[in-house]
Enzyme design. Sequence first.
Site, PDB file in Angstrom:
ATOM      1  N   ASP A  96       0.834  -1.197   0.000  1.00 15.18           N
ATOM      2  CA  ASP A  96       0.000   0.000   0.000  1.00 15.18           C
ATOM      3  C   ASP A  96       0.870   1.249   0.000  1.00 15.18           C
ATOM      4  O   ASP A  96       2.045   1.191   0.357  1.00 15.18           O
ATOM      5  CB  ASP A  96      -0.841   0.023   1.290  1.00 15.18           C
ATOM      6  CG  ASP A  96      -1.963  -0.984   1.254  1.00 15.18           C
ATOM      7  OD1 ASP A  96      -2.318  -1.421   0.155  1.00 15.18           O
ATOM      8  OD2 ASP A  96      -2.482  -1.311   2.342  1.00 15.18           O
ATOM      9  N   LYS A 143      -3.239   3.707  -2.985  1.00 15.73           N
ATOM     10  CA  LYS A 143      -3.794   4.905  -3.607  1.00 15.73           C
ATOM     11  C   LYS A 143      -3.247   6.129  -2.895  1.00 15.73           C
ATOM     12  O   LYS A 143      -3.000   6.110  -1.703  1.00 15.73           O
ATOM     13  CB  LYS A 143      -5.308   4.894  -3.546  1.00 15.73           C
ATOM     14  CG  LYS A 143      -5.765   4.210  -2.316  1.00 15.73           C
ATOM     15  CD  LYS A 143      -7.192   3.879  -2.251  1.00 15.73           C
ATOM     16  CE  LYS A 143      -7.418   3.129  -0.970  1.00 15.73           C
ATOM     17  NZ  LYS A 143      -8.301   3.641  -0.026  1.00 15.73           N
ATOM     18  N   MET A 184      -8.873   7.473   9.648  1.00 15.03           N
ATOM     19  CA  MET A 184      -9.291   8.265   8.479  1.00 15.03           C
ATOM     20  C   MET A 184     -10.249   9.391   8.845  1.00 15.03           C
ATOM     21  O   MET A 184     -11.356   9.481   8.297  1.00 15.03           O
ATOM     22  CB  MET A 184      -9.948   7.349   7.433  1.00 15.03           C
ATOM     23  CG  MET A 184      -8.979   6.361   6.858  1.00 15.03           C
ATOM     24  SD  MET A 184      -9.799   5.008   6.011  1.00 15.03           S
ATOM     25  CE  MET A 184     -10.107   3.881   7.373  1.00 15.03           C
TER      26      MET A 184
HETATM   27  N1  SAH Z   1      -4.355  -1.070   8.546  1.00 18.28           N
HETATM   28  C1  SAH Z   1      -3.985   0.237   9.049  1.00 18.28           C
HETATM   29  C2  SAH Z   1      -5.070   1.278   8.851  1.00 18.28           C
HETATM   30  C3  SAH Z   1      -5.398   1.579   7.412  1.00 18.28           C
HETATM   31  S1  SAH Z   1      -6.618   2.817   7.238  1.00 18.28           S
HETATM   32  C4  SAH Z   1      -3.588   0.115  10.528  1.00 18.28           C
HETATM   33  O1  SAH Z   1      -3.808  -0.929  11.138  1.00 18.28           O
HETATM   34  O2  SAH Z   1      -3.052   1.081  11.058  1.00 18.28           O
HETATM   35  C5  SAH Z   1      -5.619   4.251   7.040  1.00 18.28           C
HETATM   36  C6  SAH Z   1      -5.740   5.169   8.241  1.00 18.28           C
HETATM   37  O3  SAH Z   1      -4.937   4.663   9.300  1.00 18.28           O
HETATM   38  C7  SAH Z   1      -5.221   6.564   8.005  1.00 18.28           C
HETATM   39  O4  SAH Z   1      -6.186   7.387   7.392  1.00 18.28           O
HETATM   40  C8  SAH Z   1      -4.966   7.010   9.423  1.00 18.28           C
HETATM   41  O5  SAH Z   1      -6.149   7.353  10.078  1.00 18.28           O
HETATM   42  C9  SAH Z   1      -4.437   5.741  10.051  1.00 18.28           C
HETATM   43  N2  SAH Z   1      -2.968   5.687  10.049  1.00 18.28           N
HETATM   44  C10 SAH Z   1      -2.193   4.803   9.406  1.00 18.28           C
HETATM   45  N3  SAH Z   1      -0.888   5.019   9.674  1.00 18.28           N
HETATM   46  C11 SAH Z   1      -0.854   6.076  10.520  1.00 18.28           C
HETATM   47  C12 SAH Z   1       0.193   6.779  11.179  1.00 18.28           C
HETATM   48  N4  SAH Z   1       1.482   6.435  11.019  1.00 18.28           N
HETATM   49  N5  SAH Z   1      -0.137   7.814  11.983  1.00 18.28           N
HETATM   50  C13 SAH Z   1      -1.418   8.152  12.177  1.00 18.28           C
HETATM   51  N6  SAH Z   1      -2.451   7.537  11.586  1.00 18.28           N
HETATM   52  C14 SAH Z   1      -2.175   6.500  10.774  1.00 18.28           C
END
Ligand code: SAH
Length: 257
Positions: A34, A56, A168
């Site tokens: 991703d 994306k 998100m």
């Molecule tokens: N599978 C991922 C989440 C994917 S959805 C997980 O377990 O973390 C994507 C969302 O995750 C982003 O919009 C944000 O809200 C959050 N996110 C992912 N990485 C992040 C980071 N390093 N810091 C803050 N928010 C994060």
Amino acid sequence: MGKVYLIGAGPGDPELLTLKAARLLAGAEIVLHDALVSNEVLAMTSPAAELINVGKRAGHKLLTQDEINALLVSYAKSRESVIRLKGGDPSIFGRAGEEIEALRKAGVDYEIVPGVTAALGAAAVAGISLTDRRIASQILLSTFSRRVDGSAMDWGSVSSTTTLVLYMPGADYAEVSERLLEGGLPADLPCVIVSNATGSRQQVRWSSVGQLSAEERLPAPALLIVGRVASRDVQGLGESFWGSDQKDRVSQQPSVI
Ligand code: SAH
């Protein structure tokens, strides 16, 4: 038929990878990743591995989910192992469900390698405990984003001791604030926005449900932790709970950026 590994890349810091993820990446043949996966983590993949960005950016889809599912199945037919690398943990807002279904239907063997989800990375960066037993009894990982999940958040499960983690949250903090207030949360309930948690450009912004609408937007990826634990102060805790040691610890928490 090869095997597909659905691997969690963690929130950014490559040291937060599991040993298993690091080992599999080091021996990878092909990695479908991703956009969220950090360059530092990608750098840990075998130099011989083929890297395919199926993510994306800025809402512009490179591949549809169906196309990604089909790619996984077709690569599994010609390779011994295929790595599907996702930010955080694959099973948390990561569309792993659709991929697993496609793999099962095609009879492809798969294994999930968990990762540190962004909620945990963000809580660590903010220096807070998501389930501080004095003020929190449950964590709700949720999102308002319709694109990910058409179902509405279950407000019935939110209580005064719920720590709500919103993935998100989007760019419109005023809308988020409004929806939280509509959901019955008090305006003075603390919240913290954590952007790029554990990455080199991480930022922490302390706020409250009411104040949130006035906050300047932090860069994506960001998430919002809402609840009594989401505070730098010992708010919501009786003074008697805190000895001098703990007070010192609290004042050493990261400062507002
Ligand atoms: N599978 C991922 C989440 C994917 S959805 C997980 O377990 O973390 C994507 C969302 O995750 C982003 O919009 C944000 O809200 C959050 N996110 C992912 N990485 C992040 C980071 N390093 N810091 C803050 N928010 C994060």
